[in-house]
Structure formats: C-alpha cells, structure tokens
Design a protein around this motif. Structure first.
Motif, PDB file in Angstrom:
ATOM      1  N   ASP A  36      -1.173   5.943   6.242  1.00 17.94           N
ATOM      2  CA  ASP A  36       0.073   5.360   6.763  1.00 17.94           C
ATOM      3  C   ASP A  36       1.287   6.157   6.319  1.00 17.94           C
ATOM      4  O   ASP A  36       2.217   6.377   7.092  1.00 17.94           O
ATOM      5  N   ALA A  37       1.276   6.580   5.061  1.00 16.10           N
ATOM      6  CA  ALA A  37       2.405   7.356   4.547  1.00 16.10           C
ATOM      7  C   ALA A  37       2.483   8.715   5.233  1.00 16.10           C
ATOM      8  O   ALA A  37       3.570   9.239   5.494  1.00 16.10           O
ATOM      9  N   ASP A  90       7.716  15.285  -0.059  1.00 14.65           N
ATOM     10  CA  ASP A  90       7.075  13.979  -0.152  1.00 14.65           C
ATOM     11  C   ASP A  90       5.743  14.145  -0.880  1.00 14.65           C
ATOM     12  O   ASP A  90       4.725  13.559  -0.505  1.00 14.65           O
ATOM     13  N   SER A  91       5.792  14.938  -1.941  1.00 15.21           N
ATOM     14  CA  SER A  91       4.569  15.397  -2.590  1.00 15.21           C
ATOM     15  C   SER A  91       4.030  14.447  -3.644  1.00 15.21           C
ATOM     16  O   SER A  91       3.010  14.738  -4.265  1.00 15.21           O
ATOM     17  N   TYR A  92       4.683  13.302  -3.836  1.00 14.92           N
ATOM     18  CA  TYR A  92       4.243  12.438  -4.940  1.00 14.92           C
ATOM     19  C   TYR A  92       2.833  11.894  -4.713  1.00 14.92           C
ATOM     20  O   TYR A  92       2.009  11.882  -5.612  1.00 14.92           O
ATOM     21  N   ASN A  93       2.544  11.423  -3.495  1.00  9.22           N
ATOM     22  CA  ASN A  93       1.227  10.868  -3.213  1.00  9.22           C
ATOM     23  C   ASN A  93       1.039  10.800  -1.711  1.00  9.22           C
ATOM     24  O   ASN A  93       1.954  11.149  -0.947  1.00  9.22           O
ATOM     25  N   SER A 119       5.726  10.130   7.303  1.00 10.82           N
ATOM     26  CA  SER A 119       6.369  11.403   6.971  1.00 10.82           C
ATOM     27  C   SER A 119       6.372  12.358   8.156  1.00 10.82           C
ATOM     28  O   SER A 119       7.329  13.122   8.354  1.00 10.82           O
ATOM     29  N   LEU A 120       5.322  12.331   8.972  1.00  7.45           N
ATOM     30  CA  LEU A 120       5.294  13.159  10.181  1.00  7.45           C
ATOM     31  C   LEU A 120       6.348  12.687  11.183  1.00  7.45           C
ATOM     32  O   LEU A 120       6.980  13.497  11.866  1.00  7.45           O
ATOM     33  N   ASP A 121       6.554  11.380  11.258  1.00  7.68           N
ATOM     34  CA  ASP A 121       7.640  10.845  12.096  1.00  7.68           C
ATOM     35  C   ASP A 121       8.984  11.397  11.623  1.00  7.68           C
ATOM     36  O   ASP A 121       9.834  11.790  12.437  1.00  7.68           O
ATOM     37  N   SER A 171       0.817  -1.213   0.000  1.00  5.58           N
ATOM     38  CA  SER A 171       0.000   0.000   0.000  1.00  5.58           C
ATOM     39  C   SER A 171       0.848   1.259   0.000  1.00  5.58           C
ATOM     40  O   SER A 171       0.467   2.282  -0.560  1.00  5.58           O
ATOM     41  N   VAL A 172       2.003   1.193   0.647  1.00 10.69           N
ATOM     42  CA  VAL A 172       2.898   2.345   0.770  1.00 10.69           C
ATOM     43  C   VAL A 172       4.319   1.871   0.527  1.00 10.69           C
ATOM     44  O   VAL A 172       4.702   0.774   0.930  1.00 10.69           O
TER      45      VAL A 172
END
Length: 453
Positions: free
Chosen positions: A340-341, A333-336, A345-347, A112-113
């Motif tokens: 979960d993603a 991280d603008s691709y999608n 990214s926040l981490d 999924s990611v």
C-alpha cells in the motif's frame, strides 16, 4: 519523571538486592550509551546480545539503578539492583504504573501504513492548543512504547502515542500499558501479514487498541479503507468518527489538489467547510491531516487553530522527504515499505513534473503474498507510466516482471545491490528528473539517497 526505587520495586513485583529504596529515578534507558545520573538501566536480553553485560559500565557512567534477571543475590553494595523475572515485562509494568499518574487525553495511533506521519500531524495539530507529548521517532514497540510513556511530565495536557504490532497479542499488551482514551486507525494493509495470516486478522489485532476505552472514548477511522469502512455498523459499544474522501465521512475532504508545492482541500465537517493547505504533497497526507483535525475537534479544540498549525508540517526523516540536488528532485521514502505504501509513493512520484524514475527495493515480511505483492506493485508502476523502474534485490525481480506483463514497453532495470544501482543512476539521471527511493528498512535504500546528497 520521578519515581523512587521502592515504587519501581512495587510496580514490577521485583526484589531489591542492593541499594537505597528511597533513591530517586528520573529517567529510564535500555541503551547503555544513554546513561545519566538518576537513570534506571533496563538490560534487555536479545538474540545476539545480553545487555546485562553492560551493568558495570552503566554504573560507572552514573546510573542510579538497574533491573536484572540474571541475579538473585549480590554482595552488599550501594548500587541499586532490582531482581525481576523478565526485564522487558518489568519495563512494561513500571511504565503502566507511571501512566496511572496522568489523567490527560492519550491518543493511540496505529495502522498498517502511515502511523508515524499521522502521529506527527495529530501532535502538531494538538500542540496548537495543548501542551502535547508525542512518541519520538517510531518508538512504538513492546519496548519503545514504555520508554515513550516515561517522557510524560505533569505539564503535559495531551499525548499522542504511536502503537505498532507485528504478532498476535502485541496490540492488546500495548493497550494494557498505555490505556489510550482515544485512537486513530489509519488503514489495514499487508504489513506483517506473514505473522498474522490475513487482513481480517490484522484488523482484529489493531482493534485491541480500544481495549481500555471508556464511554467517553472515540475511535477515528479512515473511511477510504474498505476494511475500516465495513465497521460502520459494527462495534456499537464504541463511538466512531470517520475521516476520508467518501461523502458519508464525518470529516470529508473535497476539491483536493496536490503536487510538488503541497496540497490543498476543502474540509466539510460539523455542518460547515474550511479551506486547508498543507506544505507536503500526496493524497495520503490529506487523509493524515483529516485525522488530525478530527482528533482536535473531538477533544473540543479549534479547527481554525489546528489547520493553521498544519501549514507548518514537515515530514519525518526518510518518509517522503523532498530533496533537491544538482537539479534532480529526490523523494526519500526509504524508511520502510509495504504494498500500500509503495502505491501511495508511486502516486506521489507521478504527480511531479519531469521524468519519473522509481527506485524500488525488496518488501519484506509478506509471507505467502510476497510474489503477488511485488508483481502487482510493478504493474502499478507501469500503469503510472514511470519512465524507468529500477528494482533492487532478489524479490524485486518480480517488480520488473509485473511491469513488463502490464506494459511490455515499460523500461526496467534490475540490480542486486544499492551500490550497483547508484553507479547506473549517476550516468542516467539528468536535470529535471524526479527519483523516488523506497524499500523495506533492511534494504537500506537511504544509502542511495545519501549518495546523491
């Protein structure tokens, strides 16, 4: 690649309307702008455009042949035209025929990611020891995967094929075309849940990647994913190797450190341990590296050479790329985006020193989960003590609401467009700030990144 038109006609059960059956095809394209001598043009009939209209132009550009589902007969012509019922299905059948020429290990990557970053790491690790072909970009669809297979050449010794799906039946079809001998499943999240209904159904669809497995095949699974971990006692007919941070994983990462200068961890596998360093931050990248190392070892390769190769890894465009401009760090991280993603990214954002600004746009294709997913993501951002959460788009209002519910003092701002957000950010950002930019592809949040670069 090299196929004669006669072979192509047999592969797709087509009818040669005109042209020489012995003409040689050396490339395949669905893009009328990417034509060269020897190209077979495959016109796809889309919702807005029927690419059959470009057939005269591709012949003028030097194409050797075209498929067509709009014609049953043509006047005598030297230009080769092959009639088929469906150009998309014919493309898949020709790719499947071409794939039969290769007995090399083909590794399918799905999840999924993180499919693309995992694919890149696996290919990089394999390339340290084998001549490896990999999917270009994210050409992982019902059209993209066949085009990828045509990149195989006889000098290749391995191939890493990204395999994506959005609807029921798509993974089974991709597995029928590519027939991967081994496969990696990165995780089971909420991506495309609007079309599939539940994570259990997503898992069932993903598992079709094993449809062409033999007794020598290996399925590599992320042990940190609860849905994949639950398969430990299932699928007895499939050999499974687990990677992750759980102590029972076959390839286990411990002593993980990650930050703006990269990541490091100790790999415990095969009765020994190895120190591994990556030039990119994020625990998720540690998991991607574990998958790559596991695949190399599963194919009988050297872990030492593979981990050395991974020290040179660079992320694909718009996938957690780190930029620095005017003393501001930008995590592109603008691709999608998916829930979960977003959390991953926040981490990553929270691991950087400085003031943290999360610029998050709408997540799409979540169906009934849409409101809950956006609200929970906002709450997660607040829990990470983000200094400012900027939400963009109509669905993103739920980010702000979720953040405020979790922490009434959480600073938030909402904008309807990327342009409005950029105007605000130009006056808000200062030296030392770290800004994460992420949203579903249709939200085009890369516009924000470009505005600051």
């Amino acid at each position: 690649m090299k196929l004669t038109i006669a072979e192509i006609v047999r592969a797709c059960n087509g009818k040669l309307l005109s042209g020489d059956p012995q003409t040689e095809i050396t490339s395949v394209s669905t893009d009328s702008r990417k034509i060269s001598p020897g190209t077979l043009f495959v016109p796809i009939r889309g919702e807005r455009v029927d690419a059959h209209m470009y057939i005269p132009a591709v012949f003028a550009a030097g194409a050797a042949a075209t498929l067509t589902q709009n014609h049953t007969a043509v006047a005598d012509d030297e230009q080769a035209r092959i009639a088929v019922e469906s150009t998309e299905r014919a493309l898949q059948e020709i790719a499947s025929y071409y794939r039969e020429r290769f007995s090399i290990p083909i590794i399918g990557i799905t999840g999924s990611v993180g499919k693309t970053t995992t694919k890149e790491m696996v290919a990089l690790a394999l390339s340290s020891q084998w001549n490896t072909m990999k999917t270009s970009g994210n050409q992982n669809s019902q059209i993209g995967l066949p085009l990828t297979l045509f990149q195989l050449e006889h000098e290749h010794e391995a191939a890493v094929i990204e395999m994506g799906m959005s609807y029921p039946g798509e993974m089974a079809n991709l597995a029928k075309i590519a027939r991967p001998m081994h496969a990696v499943i990165t995780n089971i999240g909420l991506s495309h849940i609007e079309n599939l209904g539940s994570q259990e159904r997503i898992l069932a669809e993903k598992l079709h990647i094993t449809d062409a497995f033999t007794q020598d095949s290996i399925l590599y699974l992320n042990g940190d994913d609860v849905h994949l971990a639950a398969l430990r006692e299932q699928l007895p007919q499939v050999r499974k190797i687990y990677f992750g941070t759980q102590p029972w994983c076959d390839f286990c990462a411990r002593n993980i450190t990650t930050g703006e200068n990269g990541s490091s961890f100790t790999l415990y596998a095969c009765g020994t341990c190895y120190d591994v360093k990556l030039p990119v931050p994020g625990t998720h990248n540690v998991l991607n590296a574990l998958a790559a190392l596991a695949v190399v070892k599963g194919l009988g390769g050297s872990l030492h050479k593979a981990q050395e190769a991974l020290t040179h890894y660079q992320p694909p465009a718009m996938r957690q790329q780190i930029h620095r401009a005017n003393q501001i760090t930008i995590i592109d991280d603008s691709y999608n985006a998916s829930p979960d993603a977003m959390k991953s990214s926040l981490d990553l954002l929270a691991s950087f020193p400085g003031r943290h600004i999360a610029v998050l746009a709408d997540m799409l294709e979540l169906g009934a989960m849409e409101q809950q997913a956006h609200t929970e993501t906002g709450a997660y951002a607040a829990a990470k003590k983000i200094d400012l959460l900027i939400a963009i788009g109509p669905r993103a209002k739920a980010y702000a609401a979720g953040a405020k519910q979790a922490n009434p003092e959480q600073p938030v701002a909402h904008f309807e467009s990327n342009q409005e957000a950029c105007i605000f950010l130009r006056s808000f950002l200062t030296a030392g700030d770290v800004m994460l930019v992420k949203g579903s592809r249709a939200m085009k949040t890369d516009e924000i990144v470009k505005a600051f670069l």
